[in-house]
Write a protein that holds these residues in place. Structure first.
Motif, PDB file in Angstrom:
ATOM      1  N   ALA A 193       0.835  -1.213   0.000  1.00 48.22           N
ATOM      2  CA  ALA A 193       0.000   0.000   0.000  1.00 48.22           C
ATOM      3  C   ALA A 193       0.865   1.257   0.000  1.00 48.22           C
ATOM      4  O   ALA A 193       0.573   2.236  -0.704  1.00 48.22           O
ATOM      5  CB  ALA A 193      -0.927  -0.015   1.207  1.00 48.22           C
ATOM      6  N   ALA A 194       1.958   1.233   0.769  1.00 46.64           N
ATOM      7  CA  ALA A 194       2.851   2.392   0.815  1.00 46.64           C
ATOM      8  C   ALA A 194       3.537   2.610  -0.530  1.00 46.64           C
ATOM      9  O   ALA A 194       3.739   3.754  -0.961  1.00 46.64           O
ATOM     10  CB  ALA A 194       3.897   2.194   1.916  1.00 46.64           C
ATOM     11  N   VAL A 195       3.895   1.533  -1.224  1.00 51.76           N
ATOM     12  CA  VAL A 195       4.493   1.650  -2.553  1.00 51.76           C
ATOM     13  C   VAL A 195       3.518   2.298  -3.519  1.00 51.76           C
ATOM     14  O   VAL A 195       3.891   3.163  -4.330  1.00 51.76           O
ATOM     15  CB  VAL A 195       4.940   0.261  -3.066  1.00 51.76           C
ATOM     16  N   CYS A 196       2.251   1.925  -3.445  1.00 52.81           N
ATOM     17  CA  CYS A 196       1.240   2.514  -4.328  1.00 52.81           C
ATOM     18  C   CYS A 196       1.109   4.022  -4.093  1.00 52.81           C
ATOM     19  O   CYS A 196       0.996   4.800  -5.054  1.00 52.81           O
ATOM     20  CB  CYS A 196      -0.113   1.826  -4.123  1.00 52.81           C
ATOM     21  N   GLU A 197       1.114   4.441  -2.846  1.00 52.26           N
ATOM     22  CA  GLU A 197       1.030   5.877  -2.541  1.00 52.26           C
ATOM     23  C   GLU A 197       2.249   6.612  -3.092  1.00 52.26           C
ATOM     24  O   GLU A 197       2.125   7.700  -3.668  1.00 52.26           O
ATOM     25  CB  GLU A 197       0.927   6.078  -1.033  1.00 52.26           C
ATOM     26  N   TYR A 198       3.416   6.020  -2.918  1.00 48.34           N
ATOM     27  CA  TYR A 198       4.647   6.633  -3.429  1.00 48.34           C
ATOM     28  C   TYR A 198       4.614   6.749  -4.946  1.00 48.34           C
ATOM     29  O   TYR A 198       4.956   7.797  -5.516  1.00 48.34           O
ATOM     30  CB  TYR A 198       5.841   5.800  -2.966  1.00 48.34           C
ATOM     31  N   LEU A 199       4.232   5.692  -5.636  1.00 43.36           N
ATOM     32  CA  LEU A 199       4.196   5.706  -7.095  1.00 43.36           C
ATOM     33  C   LEU A 199       3.190   6.704  -7.635  1.00 43.36           C
ATOM     34  O   LEU A 199       3.432   7.361  -8.651  1.00 43.36           O
ATOM     35  CB  LEU A 199       3.882   4.306  -7.628  1.00 43.36           C
ATOM     36  N   SER A 200       2.077   6.846  -6.957  1.00 42.14           N
ATOM     37  CA  SER A 200       1.077   7.820  -7.392  1.00 42.14           C
ATOM     38  C   SER A 200       1.605   9.242  -7.236  1.00 42.14           C
ATOM     39  O   SER A 200       1.421  10.084  -8.125  1.00 42.14           O
ATOM     40  CB  SER A 200      -0.202   7.637  -6.579  1.00 42.14           C
ATOM     41  N   LEU A 201       2.277   9.512  -6.134  1.00 44.13           N
ATOM     42  CA  LEU A 201       2.778  10.849  -5.851  1.00 44.13           C
ATOM     43  C   LEU A 201       3.981  11.201  -6.710  1.00 44.13           C
ATOM     44  O   LEU A 201       4.057  12.305  -7.272  1.00 44.13           O
ATOM     45  CB  LEU A 201       3.162  10.953  -4.369  1.00 44.13           C
ATOM     46  N   ARG A 202       4.913  10.276  -6.842  1.00 43.13           N
ATOM     47  CA  ARG A 202       6.205  10.580  -7.451  1.00 43.13           C
ATOM     48  C   ARG A 202       6.310  10.195  -8.925  1.00 43.13           C
ATOM     49  O   ARG A 202       7.021  10.833  -9.682  1.00 43.13           O
ATOM     50  CB  ARG A 202       7.313   9.853  -6.683  1.00 43.13           C
ATOM     51  N   ARG A 203       5.641   9.108  -9.338  1.00 46.65           N
ATOM     52  CA  ARG A 203       5.885   8.571 -10.670  1.00 46.65           C
ATOM     53  C   ARG A 203       4.644   8.572 -11.567  1.00 46.65           C
ATOM     54  O   ARG A 203       4.704   8.087 -12.699  1.00 46.65           O
ATOM     55  CB  ARG A 203       6.442   7.137 -10.573  1.00 46.65           C
ATOM     56  N   GLY A 204       3.526   9.054 -11.071  1.00 49.03           N
ATOM     57  CA  GLY A 204       2.325   9.114 -11.893  1.00 49.03           C
ATOM     58  C   GLY A 204       1.749   7.755 -12.238  1.00 49.03           C
ATOM     59  O   GLY A 204       1.042   7.602 -13.239  1.00 49.03           O
ATOM     60  N   VAL A 205       2.030   6.751 -11.420  1.00 48.34           N
ATOM     61  CA  VAL A 205       1.531   5.393 -11.651  1.00 48.34           C
ATOM     62  C   VAL A 205       0.399   5.117 -10.675  1.00 48.34           C
ATOM     63  O   VAL A 205       0.590   5.199  -9.456  1.00 48.34           O
ATOM     64  CB  VAL A 205       2.661   4.349 -11.462  1.00 48.34           C
ATOM     65  N   GLN A 206      -0.780   4.806 -11.216  1.00 47.90           N
ATOM     66  CA  GLN A 206      -1.929   4.467 -10.383  1.00 47.90           C
ATOM     67  C   GLN A 206      -2.004   2.944 -10.290  1.00 47.90           C
ATOM     68  O   GLN A 206      -2.431   2.273 -11.231  1.00 47.90           O
ATOM     69  CB  GLN A 206      -3.211   5.042 -10.983  1.00 47.90           C
ATOM     70  N   ALA A 207      -1.559   2.421  -9.164  1.00 52.23           N
ATOM     71  CA  ALA A 207      -1.498   0.966  -8.986  1.00 52.23           C
ATOM     72  C   ALA A 207      -2.300   0.569  -7.760  1.00 52.23           C
ATOM     73  O   ALA A 207      -2.412   1.331  -6.787  1.00 52.23           O
ATOM     74  CB  ALA A 207      -0.052   0.508  -8.835  1.00 52.23           C
ATOM     75  N   ALA A 208      -2.858  -0.627  -7.803  1.00 52.55           N
ATOM     76  CA  ALA A 208      -3.563  -1.187  -6.655  1.00 52.55           C
ATOM     77  C   ALA A 208      -2.613  -2.102  -5.885  1.00 52.55           C
ATOM     78  O   ALA A 208      -1.778  -2.789  -6.493  1.00 52.55           O
ATOM     79  CB  ALA A 208      -4.777  -1.980  -7.120  1.00 52.55           C
ATOM     80  N   PRO A 209      -2.723  -2.130  -4.559  1.00 56.58           N
ATOM     81  CA  PRO A 209      -1.805  -2.975  -3.769  1.00 56.58           C
ATOM     82  C   PRO A 209      -1.801  -4.439  -4.196  1.00 56.58           C
ATOM     83  O   PRO A 209      -0.759  -5.103  -4.118  1.00 56.58           O
ATOM     84  CB  PRO A 209      -2.325  -2.811  -2.333  1.00 56.58           C
ATOM     85  N   GLU A 210      -2.935  -4.943  -4.684  1.00 56.66           N
ATOM     86  CA  GLU A 210      -2.971  -6.350  -5.084  1.00 56.66           C
ATOM     87  C   GLU A 210      -2.165  -6.627  -6.347  1.00 56.66           C
ATOM     88  O   GLU A 210      -1.868  -7.789  -6.666  1.00 56.66           O
ATOM     89  CB  GLU A 210      -4.409  -6.821  -5.285  1.00 56.66           C
ATOM     90  N   ASP A 211      -1.775  -5.573  -7.085  1.00 55.25           N
ATOM     91  CA  ASP A 211      -0.962  -5.755  -8.289  1.00 55.25           C
ATOM     92  C   ASP A 211       0.534  -5.579  -8.023  1.00 55.25           C
ATOM     93  O   ASP A 211       1.345  -5.707  -8.949  1.00 55.25           O
ATOM     94  CB  ASP A 211      -1.394  -4.768  -9.379  1.00 55.25           C
TER      95      ASP A 211
END
Length: 484
Positions: free
Chosen positions: A163-181
């Motif tokens: 979940a923390a990786v998803c938040e980081y990617l959304s903020l920093r890299r413009g990647v919208q990912a779900a934790p299950e992926d």
């Protein structure tokens, strides 16, 4: 402790011979403590008096030294005895995989290793380590050790970290990912290894950049892939050169191409995604050094533009924190997610749980963002110092390809061919300067001399001193050429 007895003569004599063999054979090196007599007697099924008698004889012969209050320790008598070693016996490779390992990987000659005996080194691939990070990470680990369950972590990775990786990617890299992926892995190298196993059969074609990171290339070759190199220019992978017969996989570093530093342009990103969608092939995006840009806002990752779910996105915390962490992540297309989780389970059951918990906490409490800001500021200072020193001291002797990102620069030696570049590297090493060729990263041999200048691990003062030595070597080589 394993101490075989030979069955010849009194038990204490058998034990003496066995202990001597352990000492002389190196299994009990000098300075190592002998087991307590009571414990050794229990382990071997002997009386304590037998062990005491053996120890007394070893002391008398100089093999043992007693220290009051500490116990008995190995002390080799006379001159040190060399361990008995046998040269490794080379046998025929036992599998096709082993044959490819021997063909493609030479662990003794990995590009980019620090040259021995150098006073200054422009070694690349060594990240900046912030001293403040050490104490912050120690606190995070201590906290995590107390709260991480002792059982096996899930193979996919702890939910809190995903979940923390998803938040980081959304903020920093413009990647919208779900934790299950998200799958937590041991860095980019495991990510490409798992990707090869999930999407490739042996003999299938993979497009790689030319030049490219050698470890990714070797992982694919060892898997059995057939590589199709495609050239890179200032706008990244030349998508107009993609093959008519589509490959199974395309490996790219669009945010900061290694080693050239090129940023893939938006038109080429769209062209690459369109190609993959039309030809039903996969893209492995290595988001190498995407966190650090010095000329503008960070560009969104290729994965953030992918509406067709053809991108397998990989990132790592090893470069932005420290390499020994060995934690990274894959964002898998939903249709491949279960395959990646299963492949990770087969590989190692899952990444270390305590480190995952500590990293999740470090991301959540803002420590990681603070670290990134401090690191980016320091790296920019070092980059500016290196650029300034090279332009001032080396002048027209070099051409600098400034990537505006990452932790290294590409520097070309004007008027020097590849062979002369290697000779210059050897000459500089003789002067105590570590320089590193760009040539190992090209599939097709280079004609000109190019160097990779890493600056992440050097202070501004060290950069200035190393640049002076580099300029001095350039002048000395030019003088020798003129003399000839």
């Amino acid at each position: 402790m394993y101490l075989p007895l030979d069955g010849r003569g009194p038990l204490h004599g058998q034990l003496v011979r066995s202990l001597k063999d352990a000492v002389l054979g190196g299994r009990l090196p000098a300075g190592v403590r002998f087991p307590p007599t009571r414990l050794l007697a229990q382990q071997l099924g002997l009386s304590r008096n037998t062990v005491l008698a053996a120890y007394e004889q070893l002391r008398a012969e100089g093999f043992m030294q007693a220290r009051v209050g500490s116990g008995s320790f190995v002390a080799l008598p006379g001159s040190p005895v060399q361990m008995r070693t046998e040269p490794p016996q080379r046998i025929v490779a036992q599998s096709a995989y082993s044959r490819r390992l021997r063909r493609y990987h030479d662990h003794a000659n990995i590009p980019g290793r620090r040259a021995p005996g150098t006073l200054h080194s422009f070694q690349y691939g060594v990240p900046f380590t912030n001293p403040l990070l050490t104490s912050a990470w120690a606190r995070a680990l201590s906290h995590a050790a107390a709260y991480t369950p002792p059982n096996y972590p899930t193979a996919q990775g702890l939910p809190v970290l995903r979940a923390a990786v998803c938040e980081y990617l959304s903020l920093r890299r413009g990647v919208q990912a779900a934790p299950e992926d998200v799958i937590i892995v041991a860095g980019t190298q495991q990510a490409i290894s798992l990707t090869a196993r999930v999407v490739l059969d042996e003999g299938e074609e993979v497009v790689i950049e030319d030049p490219q990171y050698f470890a990714v290339r070797e992982a694919l070759q060892i898997h059995g892939a057939k590589l199709v190199p495609v050239a890179v220019d200032g706008d990244g992978l030349r998508t107009e050169l993609l093959p008519e017969r589509p490959p199974r996989l395309i490996c790219v570093t669009p945010s900061h191409q290694f080693p050239t530093g090129a940023l893939m342009s938006l038109p080429r990103r769209r062209a690459l995604l369109d190609y993959a969608n039309r030809h039903d092939c996969w893209i492995f995006e290595d988001d190498y050094d995407g966190e650090f840009r010095y000329d503008a806002q960070p560009h969104a990752a290729l994965c953030g533009l992918d509406d067709s779910r053809r991108v397998i996105y990989a990132g790592t915390f090893s470069k932005v924190l420290f390499p020994s962490l060995r934690l990274g992540y894959i964002v898998a297309p939903p249709g491949l997610r279960d395959d990646f989780v299963s492949a990770k389970w087969v590989d190692d059951f899952g990444s270390p749980g305590i480190e995952q918990t500590a990293l999740a906490h470090f991301l959540a409490d803002g420590g990681f963002e603070r670290h990134l800001r401090r690191t980016a500021k320091t790296l920019k200072q070092r980059r500016d110092a290196l650029l300034g020193a090279l332009r001032r001291l080396a002048g027209d002797g070099v051409q600098i390809d400034d990537s505006h990102a990452g932790m290294h620069l590409v520097v070309w030696l004007r008027g020097r061919n590849a062979a002369e570049g290697e000779a210059f590297i050897d000459y500089a090493q003789g002067r105590g300067l570590g320089l590193y060729s760009i040539a190992p990263y090209y599939v097709h041999p280079l004609e000109r001399a190019g160097l990779l200048f890493g600056y992440g691990a050097l202070s501004v003062a060290e950069i200035e001193e190393a640049a002076k030595l580099f300029a001095s070597c350039l002048q000395e080589m030019a003088f020798e050429d003129a003399a000839v």
